[in-house]
Design an enzyme around this catalytic site. Structure first.
Site, PDB file in Angstrom:
ATOM      1  CE  LYS A  19      -0.859  -0.118   4.929  1.00 25.27           C
ATOM      2  NZ  LYS A  19       0.105   0.916   5.341  1.00 25.27           N
ATOM      3  NE  ARG A  94      -1.308   0.833  11.847  1.00 29.09           N
ATOM      4  CZ  ARG A  94      -0.434   0.948  10.858  1.00 29.09           C
ATOM      5  NH1 ARG A  94      -0.477   1.994  10.080  1.00 29.09           N
ATOM      6  NH2 ARG A  94       0.450   0.025  10.664  1.00 29.09           N
ATOM      7  NE  ARG A 133       8.759  -3.466   4.723  1.00 30.20           N
ATOM      8  CZ  ARG A 133       7.543  -2.963   4.997  1.00 30.20           C
ATOM      9  NH1 ARG A 133       6.866  -2.351   4.056  1.00 30.20           N
ATOM     10  NH2 ARG A 133       7.021  -3.095   6.186  1.00 30.20           N
ATOM     11  NE  ARG A 139       9.410  -0.799   8.186  1.00 29.16           N
ATOM     12  CZ  ARG A 139       8.168  -0.462   7.862  1.00 29.16           C
ATOM     13  NH1 ARG A 139       7.923   0.125   6.703  1.00 29.16           N
ATOM     14  NH2 ARG A 139       7.176  -0.705   8.680  1.00 29.16           N
ATOM     15  NE  ARG A 150       4.672  -3.641  11.335  1.00 30.11           N
ATOM     16  CZ  ARG A 150       5.523  -4.038  10.394  1.00 30.11           C
ATOM     17  NH1 ARG A 150       6.454  -4.914  10.679  1.00 30.11           N
ATOM     18  NH2 ARG A 150       5.442  -3.559   9.193  1.00 30.11           N
TER      19      ARG A 150
HETATM   20  P1  ADP Z   1       3.050  -1.124   8.591  1.00 34.50           P
HETATM   21  O1  ADP Z   1       1.728  -0.772   7.976  1.00 34.50           O
HETATM   22  O2  ADP Z   1       3.887  -1.971   7.707  1.00 34.50           O
HETATM   23  O3  ADP Z   1       2.958  -1.585  10.011  1.00 34.50           O
HETATM   24  P2  ADP Z   1       3.566   1.678   8.781  1.00 34.50           P
HETATM   25  O4  ADP Z   1       4.693   2.325   8.103  1.00 34.50           O
HETATM   26  O5  ADP Z   1       2.191   1.989   8.310  1.00 34.50           O
HETATM   27  O6  ADP Z   1       3.906   0.163   8.688  1.00 34.50           O
HETATM   28  O7  ADP Z   1       3.597   1.987  10.355  1.00 34.50           O
HETATM   29  C1  ADP Z   1       4.744   1.713  11.119  1.00 34.50           C
HETATM   30  C2  ADP Z   1       4.405   1.898  12.593  1.00 34.50           C
HETATM   31  O8  ADP Z   1       4.011   3.258  12.844  1.00 34.50           O
HETATM   32  C3  ADP Z   1       3.241   1.064  13.122  1.00 34.50           C
HETATM   33  O9  ADP Z   1       3.623  -0.242  13.473  1.00 34.50           O
HETATM   34  C4  ADP Z   1       2.791   1.906  14.323  1.00 34.50           C
HETATM   35  O10 ADP Z   1       3.657   1.726  15.422  1.00 34.50           O
HETATM   36  C5  ADP Z   1       2.973   3.313  13.832  1.00 34.50           C
HETATM   37  N1  ADP Z   1       1.745   3.831  13.195  1.00 34.50           N
HETATM   38  C6  ADP Z   1       1.567   4.125  11.881  1.00 34.50           C
HETATM   39  N2  ADP Z   1       0.332   4.574  11.649  1.00 34.50           N
HETATM   40  C7  ADP Z   1      -0.309   4.562  12.836  1.00 34.50           C
HETATM   41  C8  ADP Z   1      -1.621   4.887  13.267  1.00 34.50           C
HETATM   42  N3  ADP Z   1      -2.555   5.343  12.411  1.00 34.50           N
HETATM   43  N4  ADP Z   1      -1.928   4.745  14.581  1.00 34.50           N
HETATM   44  C9  ADP Z   1      -1.031   4.317  15.446  1.00 34.50           C
HETATM   45  N5  ADP Z   1       0.225   3.967  15.126  1.00 34.50           N
HETATM   46  C10 ADP Z   1       0.595   4.088  13.839  1.00 34.50           C
END
Ligand code: ADP
Length: 202
Positions: A19, A94, A133, A139, A150
């Protein structure tokens, strides 16, 4: 007109669905900024800012940052000049509570989301992509245990937001397996079928 003005999009999908990559492409095609909360948080951690210090341990454990803090960060970003003519959100909202926060904010601006792209990818494929990845990018939240955490949070907390948006009739489910070009073309076609996007001029 070659690009529709004011398109407000959200892309949702499990970790490893691609995404982030597709979000950037679609945002470019629509001429709007791609706003990824994950990217914002990672940049803050890398910069060692106050926000970064607040979220570092949470992100590294694969847990969610608090709704209040995340929503404040997003409101701030959406208030920047480049997001006035539309945006693509990736990673926010989220969970259901964040949906309420976003609704309230957008309603206050007399705006609403035009479409929610749901990128569907089988679980095995997500896990395979995330493991790859992890090797390529290193990462810190891509270790096996953290990936499992996650994905579990996605299924428990994020997937339900799609029900809310489906009830509003704005969700387009798009098959996320294929080449990057194929998937991008599917998304654009779904959005155009809603009257959004680039074919308006004809
Ligand atoms: P992924 O979708 O692969 O977990 P993201 O880059 O979207 O990776 O997010 C990385 C981290 O950032 C998440 O695991 C969380 O800790 C934090 N995060 C991102 N977006 C949110 C959100 N909307 N609410 C809370 N935490 C978030």
């Amino acid at each position: 007109m070659t690009v529709s003005e004011g398109t407000r999009l959200l892309i949702v999908g499990p970790q490893g669905s691609g995404k982030g990559t597709q979000g950037v492409r679609i945002a470019q095609a629509f001429g709007v900024p791609a706003i990824s909360t994950g990217d914002v948080f990672r940049a803050a951690v890398a910069a060692g800012s106050e926000l970064g210090n607040q979220v570092k341990a949470i992100i590294e454990g694969g847990d969610l940052v608090s709704d209040e803090l995340t929503s404040a960060v997003v409101r701030d970003r959406l208030s920047q000049p480049d997001a006035q003519g539309g945006f693509l959100l990736d990673g926010y909202p989220r969970n259901i509570n964040q949906v309420s926060h976003l609704d309230e904010f957008l309603e206050g601006r007399d705006e609403s989301l035009d479409a929610v792209i749901e990128l569907t990818v089988p679980r095995d494929e997500s896990i395979a992509r995330l493991s790859l990845r992890a090797k390529e990018q290193g990462r810190t939240d891509d270790t096996e245990a953290v990936i499992a955490n996650r994905l579990a949070i996605y299924e428990r907390e994020t997937a339900p937001i799609l029900g809310v948006y489906r009830a509003r009739g704005i969700v387009d489910a798009v098959d996320g397996v294929g080449s990057l070009d194929e998937i991008a073309a599917r998304i654009v076609a779904a959005l155009e079928a809603r009257g959004l996007g680039r074919s308006a001029a004809a």
